[in-house]
Design a protein around this motif. Structure first.
Motif, short mmCIF file in Angstrom:
data_model
loop_
_atom_site.label_atom_id
_atom_site.label_comp_id
_atom_site.label_asym_id
_atom_site.label_seq_id
_atom_site.Cartn_x
_atom_site.Cartn_y
_atom_site.Cartn_z
N GLN A 95 0.79 -1.23 0.00
CA GLN A 95 0.00 0.00 0.00
C GLN A 95 0.83 1.28 0.00
OE1 GLN A 95 -2.40 -1.22 3.20
NE2 GLN A 95 -3.51 -2.56 1.81
N GLU A 96 2.07 1.18 -0.42
CA GLU A 96 2.90 2.39 -0.58
C GLU A 96 3.24 2.51 -2.05
OE1 GLU A 96 4.41 4.44 1.88
OE2 GLU A 96 3.36 3.44 3.54
N GLN A 97 3.47 3.71 -2.50
CA GLN A 97 3.83 3.93 -3.91
C GLN A 97 5.34 3.87 -4.12
OE1 GLN A 97 1.70 4.25 -6.48
NE2 GLN A 97 0.17 3.77 -4.92
N GLY A 148 5.54 -6.74 1.30
CA GLY A 148 5.65 -5.83 0.17
C GLY A 148 6.24 -6.54 -1.03
N ASN A 149 6.77 -5.73 -1.93
CA ASN A 149 7.29 -6.24 -3.19
C ASN A 149 8.77 -5.89 -3.32
OD1 ASN A 149 6.62 -7.62 -5.42
ND2 ASN A 149 5.04 -6.15 -6.06
#
Ligand code: ATP
Length: 657
Positions: A95-97, A148-149
């Motif tokens: 959910q972070e850019q 995350g990714n």
């Protein structure tokens, strides 16, 4: 050339330099302050009262401690100036850019503004580098999982502040890097492996939950390296509750201790205490009896396995011996309850009732139990003093101390198995059986506050060693070794027995060998029954088998190989003999600088080493020469030959009769 990375590196090194300069100035000013105070206390000695002197001393000791700490930090900064980090992970939190870059190095670094420019390899975030390929990834910190990714993974080789090699990688650790690392020449000191820790190794290093971790791994699979990196990790993770003094390594001999001694300091931690099993065992003996050399016994077992002495030493590792020892202890208890006990002129305690007091589910030492029972009897029978009861019961054992009782036990063993211990000299093979006996007879007070015990080369210890160690050090353990490298015995049920003995344990198995070239591993595999063993695909020279006709012919060929070694790119060579006799013969004939490794060797001074497998195990050399192998030996399974061959990183030469 990657401009972005070059710029980041410059920025980091600039900040490191700034911090190092300012710390250097602080250290200098500390030193001046210290000298000034010292001068003052000397110049005004007569005028200072004792409180002032005390105050000065306190301040000086504070400055001293601070300087030691700051000098340690400065050393790390100096290392970072040259090689600040080795990996980068670009991570996009769920959910972070934004994709955040994390650089990972041997030590962490935050600049004066608090910006974390480098993360320590042990930091939770570094798991992203060791555990995941590109794509989904997560790490745990303070009990919370961050997901995350992973969008970027880079590996660096940075030397003297310059990027020498930079690769983008999709995998956990790039193969090119691993192979480059493994193709280096060895030295006489073990190296850290933080840049190329493999996924399965990382899981063991970062395992903080298992109380007793047992690592069974093929030769060269990194067991020792992992055990030590695990200690560095635990010291970092549990720094509030664990210090280097809380960890003890049981190492097989002096040379091995020196081989591994720089790993923890290199990783920025204090060196760990190391003891050999005999010295450790002796420290629990209150008696002034000497203990013979374990190494001498091992030599006897290896070189003359069928001698009466060897049989007697090995007998102590057998289950028959353990059963006899336990039965003897039971018999001593039986003796105590064999007859009615006269308490006073009027009172007699029947042997049946006495026996009930001696039920011993907690396995208390016999003497301790007698004292407890005596107190209970005195209480129940309203006697004034329990001591006369205890004295009467102890008398029934027939021995006033553990040692005389144990020596008596030895005399009950079958002919030829009694060994050569006496009241002045305990044979090394009797040390742990005796300690076990003592634990059950009168008890041993554990003096050492060790929280974590590391036992390397586990296969060379008997179950009795482990029973005693478990009783004396009930805390955490990391135990590693290879049953196929056992020097002295067939170890088939070993792992099962060990698992049964240690509570809350986990057994991890490693099958991949990193040390030796593919050719050497494939060759060595034939000497053990382990088809699972695999090699890293790092190719080297084929194994050389050179026939020799007699000793003079052998010398010519050996010398020729040593000349070739000296002209090669390799830096270390181990000549590993089958017997001490061969070592002695070669010493006189090979007139060149070499280090002989024996029981007393604590440092290797020369590039060439001459020794037997007893001392070479655990170590490694670029080139290994086995000068005295019988052709027939190459056709059968043989632990020692397997162990000898797998000491080689790049080149293995066998001279056969
Ligand atoms: N992940 C790794 N990256 C780089 N080198 C590694 C890695 N794992 C192991 N090695 C290297 O392999 C060699 C063997 O390691 P180590 O001595 O710890 O193995 P071991 O299993 O204890 O061996 P043995 O039982 O044969 O004595 C060392 O040179 C070590 O640096």
């Amino acid at each position: 050339m990657n401009v972005k990375e070059e710029q980041y590196l410059k920025r980091v090194i600039k900040r490191v330099n700034e911090k190092a300069d300012s710390l250097g100035e602080t250290i200098d000013s500390n030193e001046d302050q210290y000298k000034e105070l010292k001068r003052h206390t000397v110049d005004y000695k007569a005028e200072l009262d004792k409180y002032e002197v005390y105050n000065y001393q306190q301040t000086m000791s504070f400055i001293d401690r601070r300087s030691t700490l700051e000098t340690g930090i400065l050393q790390k900064l100096n290392y970072q100036k040259s090689s600040p980090y080795f990996a980068k992970v670009g991570f996009q939190y769920q959910q972070e850019q934004e994709v955040e870059p994390f650089y990972i190095g041997r030590y962490g670094f935050a600049d004066d503004r608090g910006e974390q420019l480098i993360y320590d390899w042990r930091a939770p975030i570094a798991s992203l580098y060791y555990e995941f390929n590109l794509g989904q990834g997560s790490y745990e910190s303070f009990g919370k999982i961050f997901q995350g990714n992973i969008l970027e993974k880079k590996q660096f080789e940075i030397q003297d502040g310059e990027i020498q090699l930079l690769v983008d990688t999709e995998d956990t650790v790039n193969d090119e890097f691993l192979l480059q690392e493994l193709s280096q020449s060895s030295s006489h000191e073990m190296k850290t492996i933080i840049q190329t820790i493999q996924k399965e190794q990382n899981e063991v290093i970062r395992n903080t939950k298992t109380k007793n971790l047992i690592i069974q791994g093929v030769a060269g699979s990194g067991k020792t390296a992992i055990a030590l990196h695990r200690m560095a990790f635990l010291l970092y993770q549990k720094r509030a509750s664990l210090t280097a003094e809380d960890i003890l390594i049981i190492s097989p001999n002096l040379i091995f201790s020196s081989y591994i001694s720089n790993i923890l300091p290199e990783l920025g931690e204090n060196d760990l205490q190391q003891l050999d099993i005999t010295t450790l065992g002796k420290s629990f003996m209150e008696e002034t009896v000497s203990v013979s050399s374990r190494q001498t016994e091992l030599t006897e077992i290896i070189e003359r396995p069928n001698s009466q002495r060897s049989k007697s030493y090995r007998y102590r590792d057998s289950s028959e011996f353990f059963e006899k020892l336990t039965a003897y202890l039971q018999q001593l208890t039986q003796q105590v309850v064999a007859e009615d006990l006269v308490l006073t002129q009027e009172k007699i305690l029947s042997k049946e009732n006495l026996g009930r007091f001696f039920e011993n589910p907690r396995q208390q030492p016999l003497v301790v139990l007698i004292e407890q029972v005596s107190r209970r009897i005195a209480e129940e029978e309203r006697l004034e003093d329990s001591k006369p009861v205890a004295a009467k019961l102890k008398k029934r054992i027939g021995f006033s101390n553990s040692l005389s009782a144990y020596l008596n036990f030895l005399s009950t063993l079958p002919q030829g198995c009694q060994g050569d211990s006496d009241k002045n000299l305990l044979a090394s093979s009797d040390l742990y059986p005796y300690l076990y006996f003592k634990l059950r007879f009168e008890g041993i007070k554990s003096k050492q506050q060790i929280k974590h015990l590391v036992i390397d080369e586990m296969q060379d210890y008997s179950m009795l060693h482990f029973r005693v160690l478990q009783a004396l050090f009930p805390g955490e353990k990391t135990i590693c070794g290879d049953i196929n490298q056992a020097l002295t015995k067939d170890q088939q049920p070993f792992l099962e027995e060990l698992s049964d003995l240690l509570p809350a344990n986990q057994l991890v198995t490693f099958d991949k060998s990193y040390r030796s070239s593919y050719e050497i591993v494939e060759f060595a595999k034939q000497f053990v029954n382990n088809p699972e063993m695999t090699a890293v695909k790092r190719h080297g020279n084929p194994v050389e088998i050179i026939p020799v006709v007699d000793f003079p012919d052998k010398l010519i060929k050996l010398k020729q190989k040593l000349v070739e070694f000296q002209q090669s790119r390799f830096t270390t060579c181990g000549i590993i003999c089958q017997s001490l006799q061969e070592v002695k013969q070669l010493i006189t004939e090979l007139s060149m600088p070499l280090t002989i490794i024996n029981e007393n060797t604590s440092k290797v001074e020369e590039n060439i080493v001459l020794t037997t497998i007893q001392y070479a195990k655990g170590l490694e050399f670029d080139t290994v020469i086995l000068p005295d192998i019988e052709l027939g030996q190459l056709k059968q399974t043989d632990n020692r030959l397997y162990t000898s061959c797998t000491r080689a990183l790049h080149q293995l030469i066998i001279l056969t009769n």
